[in-house]
Design a protein around this motif. Structure first.
Motif, PDB file in Angstrom:
ATOM      1  N   VAL A 106     -33.130  30.433  23.367  1.00  0.00           N
ATOM      2  CA  VAL A 106     -31.759  30.237  23.290  1.00  0.00           C
ATOM      3  C   VAL A 106     -30.930  31.618  23.605  1.00  0.00           C
ATOM      4  CG1 VAL A 106     -31.539  28.541  21.328  1.00  0.00           C
ATOM      5  CG2 VAL A 106     -31.710  31.014  20.782  1.00  0.00           C
ATOM      6  N   PHE A 158     -26.848  33.491  22.808  1.00  0.00           N
ATOM      7  CA  PHE A 158     -25.607  33.371  22.246  1.00  0.00           C
ATOM      8  C   PHE A 158     -24.390  34.302  22.549  1.00  0.00           C
ATOM      9  CE2 PHE A 158     -28.887  36.173  20.120  1.00  0.00           C
ATOM     10  CZ  PHE A 158     -27.921  37.405  19.953  1.00  0.00           C
ATOM     11  N   ASP A 159     -23.125  33.642  22.409  1.00  0.00           N
ATOM     12  CA  ASP A 159     -22.104  34.431  22.491  1.00  0.00           C
ATOM     13  C   ASP A 159     -22.122  35.439  21.528  1.00  0.00           C
ATOM     14  OD1 ASP A 159     -19.286  35.011  22.889  1.00  0.00           O
ATOM     15  OD2 ASP A 159     -18.702  32.909  23.412  1.00  0.00           O
ATOM     16  N   ARG A 170     -22.598  27.667  15.854  1.00  0.00           N
ATOM     17  CA  ARG A 170     -21.769  27.347  17.013  1.00  0.00           C
ATOM     18  C   ARG A 170     -21.696  28.048  18.221  1.00  0.00           C
ATOM     19  NH1 ARG A 170     -16.155  27.718  13.806  1.00  0.00           N
ATOM     20  NH2 ARG A 170     -16.118  29.721  13.270  1.00  0.00           N
ATOM     21  N   CYS A 171     -22.134  29.248  18.098  1.00  0.00           N
ATOM     22  CA  CYS A 171     -22.349  30.326  19.170  1.00  0.00           C
ATOM     23  C   CYS A 171     -23.654  30.212  20.041  1.00  0.00           C
ATOM     24  CB  CYS A 171     -22.148  32.037  18.658  1.00  0.00           C
ATOM     25  SG  CYS A 171     -20.564  32.058  17.873  1.00  0.00           S
ATOM     26  N   TYR A 186     -26.674  28.863  22.245  1.00  0.00           N
ATOM     27  CA  TYR A 186     -26.942  27.812  23.609  1.00  0.00           C
ATOM     28  C   TYR A 186     -28.288  27.738  24.082  1.00  0.00           C
ATOM     29  CZ  TYR A 186     -21.607  28.094  23.689  1.00  0.00           C
ATOM     30  OH  TYR A 186     -20.210  28.314  23.478  1.00  0.00           O
ATOM     31  N   GLU A 187     -28.895  26.600  24.131  1.00  0.00           N
ATOM     32  CA  GLU A 187     -30.375  26.543  24.583  1.00  0.00           C
ATOM     33  C   GLU A 187     -30.446  26.934  26.229  1.00  0.00           C
ATOM     34  OE1 GLU A 187     -33.253  23.575  23.599  1.00  0.00           O
ATOM     35  OE2 GLU A 187     -31.408  22.528  22.076  1.00  0.00           O
ATOM     36  N   SER A 217     -20.396  35.956  31.621  1.00  0.00           N
ATOM     37  CA  SER A 217     -19.226  35.439  31.128  1.00  0.00           C
ATOM     38  C   SER A 217     -17.901  36.098  30.882  1.00  0.00           C
ATOM     39  CB  SER A 217     -19.743  34.738  29.677  1.00  0.00           C
ATOM     40  OG  SER A 217     -19.722  35.801  28.800  1.00  0.00           O
ATOM     41  N   TYR A 263     -19.807  30.144  28.644  1.00  0.00           N
ATOM     42  CA  TYR A 263     -21.388  30.240  28.370  1.00  0.00           C
ATOM     43  C   TYR A 263     -22.105  29.026  29.381  1.00  0.00           C
ATOM     44  CZ  TYR A 263     -22.491  34.596  25.950  1.00  0.00           C
ATOM     45  OH  TYR A 263     -22.640  35.840  25.396  1.00  0.00           O
ATOM     46  N   PRO A 264     -21.695  27.797  28.950  1.00  0.00           N
ATOM     47  CA  PRO A 264     -22.424  26.617  29.502  1.00  0.00           C
ATOM     48  C   PRO A 264     -22.223  26.636  31.151  1.00  0.00           C
ATOM     49  CG  PRO A 264     -21.074  25.625  27.757  1.00  0.00           C
ATOM     50  CD  PRO A 264     -20.805  27.351  28.009  1.00  0.00           C
ATOM     51  N   LEU A 268     -24.650  29.561  32.273  1.00  0.00           N
ATOM     52  CA  LEU A 268     -26.131  28.951  32.280  1.00  0.00           C
ATOM     53  C   LEU A 268     -26.354  28.151  33.433  1.00  0.00           C
ATOM     54  CD1 LEU A 268     -26.465  28.189  28.487  1.00  0.00           C
ATOM     55  CD2 LEU A 268     -27.858  30.090  29.804  1.00  0.00           C
TER      56      LEU A 268
END
Length: 360
Positions: free
Chosen positions: A98, A100-101, A148-149, A151-152, A169, A312-313, A316
């Motif tokens: 992962v 993270f934000d 919630r921050c 992301y895989e 980002s 972020y998405p 990625l």
């Protein structure tokens, strides 16, 4: 954001300790053993595998920014593996790769409700300590972050590449802040990490010409490699005069100041066409003079750009698909116990260095 039925947190080993690079006092970074963090409800404990040194960390060493008050573990550009799920968190699974934000937001204020989480009334940033809050960061073996921050990572993306998602980002957010003209001309002031990412993003956005200004010849060469059409050394003469020649007296449609000094701001304002747009990202100097008459007379529009807000998405996807290249920007990857040495190199000017990644 990860939601689901409550799951009990797996407890850490009692009296567990971790290695961390601690800002013990201003200008004093020391590798220490600190108590390992335990995730609270809604949090995930991440085993850090890579964490980038941000320019804001380097500038925060001496206390001049007011946002790195010791004692503090800095670091907010990171990636790793899920170690422990806090209460109420159902995923991603333990062991998942992962990132993270770095922005911690409440999710409830009017800005969060509008999707502007970077402007959250209760905003915090991982690895930052100031008058309002203190939050240890990822120059450590473990860090706790809100689920919630998190992301895989796509398959095939390395931890080092994923550690660059945070600055990417920031660059994506800046480009999206400005209503840009397709097939236009843009100026990027500063060929550091953000500036070199901006070059690639502006070309992807459809800009016909991207100009880059920086005093470092090696960075200008890298800017060309990554898509810049013209590179300008401010030491060779006024940037705005050469841009006037390059644009037949018209000026650029948009300018992005990724530095935040009076000289870079002045060059950006002086290079814009009538009705052009300026995006302010860098803020090395908290205060600069603004050529107000030129801004007014030429009806320029100024946009501030702070951190990111849910990009972020997309970032990625850009990395996984190869649309944005970050490998040329990673200058070195080093173990955490060499962190203080790399900070000193960066603070001394870091010639030839763009992004240094520490590996706890």
């Amino acid at each position: 954001m990860f939601r689901g039925s409550a799951m009990p947190a797996a407890p850490l080993v009692e009296d567990a300790v971790m290695k961390a690079l601690l800002l013990e006092a201003y200008s004093s970074l020391v590798l220490r053993e600190l108590p390992g963090p335990t995730p609270g409800p809604g949090e995930i404990l991440v085993r850090v595998r890579a964490c980038g040194i941000c320019g804001s960390d380097v500038h925060g060493l001496d206390g001049s920014t007011g946002r790195r008050v010791p004692p503090l573990v800095m670091g907010h550009e990171a990636a790793g593996e899920v170690a422990v799920l806090g209460q109420g968190v159902s995923g991603p699974a333990v062991g998942a790769r992962v990132t993270f934000d770095s922005t911690i937001y409440c999710g409830e204020c009017r800005f969060c409700q509008a999707g502007k989480v970077n402007l959250c009334d209760s905003r915090q940033v991982i690895g930052v300590s100031c008058d309002e809050y203190r939050r240890d960061g990822a120059f450590a073996e473990y860090v706790c972050v809100p689920a919630r921050c998190v992301y895989e990572l796509p398959a095939g993306l390395t931890f080092e590449q994923a550690a660059v998602v945070e600055p990417l980002s920031v660059a994506v957010h800046a480009v999206e802040r400005v209503p840009l003209e397709m097939d236009g001309t843009a100026l990027v002031a500063g060929a550091g990490m953000i500036g070199l990412l901006l070059v690639q993003l502006l070309k992807l956005r459809g800009f016909r010409r991207v100009l880059v200004s920086d005093p470092d010849p090696s960075r200008l060469a890298l800017a060309r490699e990554l898509g810049a059409d013209e590179v300008l050394d401010p030491g060779a003469g006024p940037v705005m005069e050469r841009i006037e020649r390059l644009t037949a007296g018209r000026g650029v449609d948009a300018a992005f100041d990724a530095v935040g000094l009076e000289a870079s701001l002045g060059a950006c304002v002086g290079s814009l066409r009538k009705g052009g747009a300026l995006c302010l990202i860098g803020n090395i100097s908290p205060k600069v003079s603004l050529p107000l008459q030129r801004v007014v007379a030429r009806e320029l529009t100024l946009y501030g750009s702070c951190a990111s807000a849910g990009e972020y998405p997309l970032c990625l996807d850009l990395l996984a698909g190869g649309a944005v290249r970050v490998e040329p920007l990673i200058s070195a990857a080093a173990p955490l116990d060499e962190g203080a040495l790399w900070f000193e190199r960066l603070r001394a000017g870091g010639r030839g260095l763009i992004k240094v990644i520490l590996q706890p």
